[in-house]
Design an enzyme around this catalytic site. Sequence first.
Site, short mmCIF file in Angstrom:
data_model
loop_
_atom_site.label_atom_id
_atom_site.label_comp_id
_atom_site.label_asym_id
_atom_site.label_seq_id
_atom_site.Cartn_x
_atom_site.Cartn_y
_atom_site.Cartn_z
N GLY A 42 26.56 -45.56 106.01
CA GLY A 42 25.93 -44.06 106.05
C GLY A 42 24.73 -44.00 107.10
O GLY A 42 23.78 -43.11 106.82
N GLY A 43 25.20 -44.60 108.22
CA GLY A 43 24.23 -44.54 109.32
C GLY A 43 24.02 -43.06 110.18
O GLY A 43 23.76 -43.16 111.15
N ILE A 47 18.93 -40.58 105.64
CA ILE A 47 18.05 -41.68 105.56
C ILE A 47 18.69 -42.86 106.50
O ILE A 47 18.09 -43.62 107.11
CB ILE A 47 17.76 -42.36 104.38
CG1 ILE A 47 17.02 -41.30 103.59
CG2 ILE A 47 17.19 -43.75 104.24
CD1 ILE A 47 17.24 -41.63 102.03
N GLY A 48 20.00 -42.94 106.52
CA GLY A 48 20.74 -43.95 107.37
C GLY A 48 20.82 -43.86 108.85
O GLY A 48 20.42 -44.42 109.65
N ASP A 94 36.09 -46.26 105.25
CA ASP A 94 35.91 -45.56 104.20
C ASP A 94 35.45 -46.53 102.94
O ASP A 94 36.53 -47.10 102.43
CB ASP A 94 37.24 -44.76 103.84
CG ASP A 94 37.21 -43.94 102.61
OD1 ASP A 94 36.13 -43.97 101.90
OD2 ASP A 94 38.26 -43.10 102.55
N LEU A 95 34.29 -46.53 102.41
CA LEU A 95 33.83 -47.46 101.25
C LEU A 95 34.48 -47.21 100.18
O LEU A 95 34.80 -48.31 99.32
CB LEU A 95 32.29 -47.23 101.29
CG LEU A 95 31.37 -47.98 102.15
CD1 LEU A 95 30.07 -47.34 102.36
CD2 LEU A 95 31.60 -49.50 101.96
N TYR A 200 33.15 -37.64 81.89
CA TYR A 200 32.22 -37.59 82.91
C TYR A 200 31.16 -36.89 83.11
O TYR A 200 31.18 -35.58 82.84
CB TYR A 200 33.55 -37.19 84.05
CG TYR A 200 32.60 -37.48 85.50
CD1 TYR A 200 32.22 -38.77 86.05
CD2 TYR A 200 32.39 -36.42 86.36
CE1 TYR A 200 32.13 -39.11 87.26
CE2 TYR A 200 31.70 -36.51 87.63
CZ TYR A 200 31.50 -37.97 88.13
OH TYR A 200 30.76 -38.05 89.14
#
Length: 337
Positions: A42-43, A47-48, A94-95, A200
């Site tokens: 997420g850099g 924040i990343g 892709d996490l 959900y």
Amino acid sequence: MLGTVRYLIGSAGPSGFGSKSTAEEVTELCPDLRSITAIITGGTSGIGAETARVLAKRGARLILPARSMKTAEETKCRILLESPDAEILAMALDLSSLASVRSFVAEFESLNLPLNLLINNAGKFTHKHATSEDGIEMTFATNYLGHFLLTKLLLKKMTETAKQTGVQGRIVNVSSGIHTWFSGDPIRYLRLITNNKSQYDATRAYALSKLANVLHTKELAQRLKMTGANLTANCVHPGIVRTRLTREREGLITDLVFFLTSKLLKTIPQAAATTCYVATDPRLENVSGKYFADCNEASTSKMGSNLTEAARMWLASDKLVSTDSNAPLLDPFQGLD
């Protein structure tokens, strides 16, 4: 009440830093990071991106994984404009996809680079119900499960690097104070929202993923201690900040909430401070399994400090990442209760 006042005025805690401290300020006296290689998920935004910018400024070699290589390259170029000597490598990841995580780790290992620092920062708030290609609710898959597998697969490299260099490796999991909002059975709720769209709730699903980050940190720290690895694992709450995380919830209600809480909001440089502090401050050598907010150790929810629940989440996660994604009829939750 006193804590809120201290937060609003930015009163420094035992570390010498507080809610108003910035990422640059907390790293001013950190050791030279030119010998450090860091992966920051997420850099490429929020924040990343600020974390990446500051660590590059301090000399660290950066690996920037991202779903969009174009975005990663643009982030790399922006950092190089400020720190032209920085070494930055953009890589695809892709996490939400366990296959993508495995592919990323294999590609990284082929580079024969050391790894001193892993910052699991990427986060997603999924407003509408969705599941990953592995059959897991999307927020949990992205915010937690992908990071769980990424960390697991990189532990050997980090352990080897620490042994070869004598420099203690650090794992930093970015969570959120919203983890305290979750109550109930985490595994059962995950199964429920994965399989039942009508159950959900986006905010509760996000809180669950952030609780899982805290539990991961607790159990990982215990396991690292037992194996004798020269690594630490800690967790951070960056604070309340408006970033691209809310991009799927833009609108009148979101705008109103952020207006009403504007006095509690941090700037992005302030929000990145705790991550950078935990990642670099020499005083945190051998400190592991802790939760930090405003650059100081803080308390988690009762469930977040439950070691039994942390071990349970670890075992469930280990099963989920071992599920064969090529077998779509297999229930990934079978046997987790």
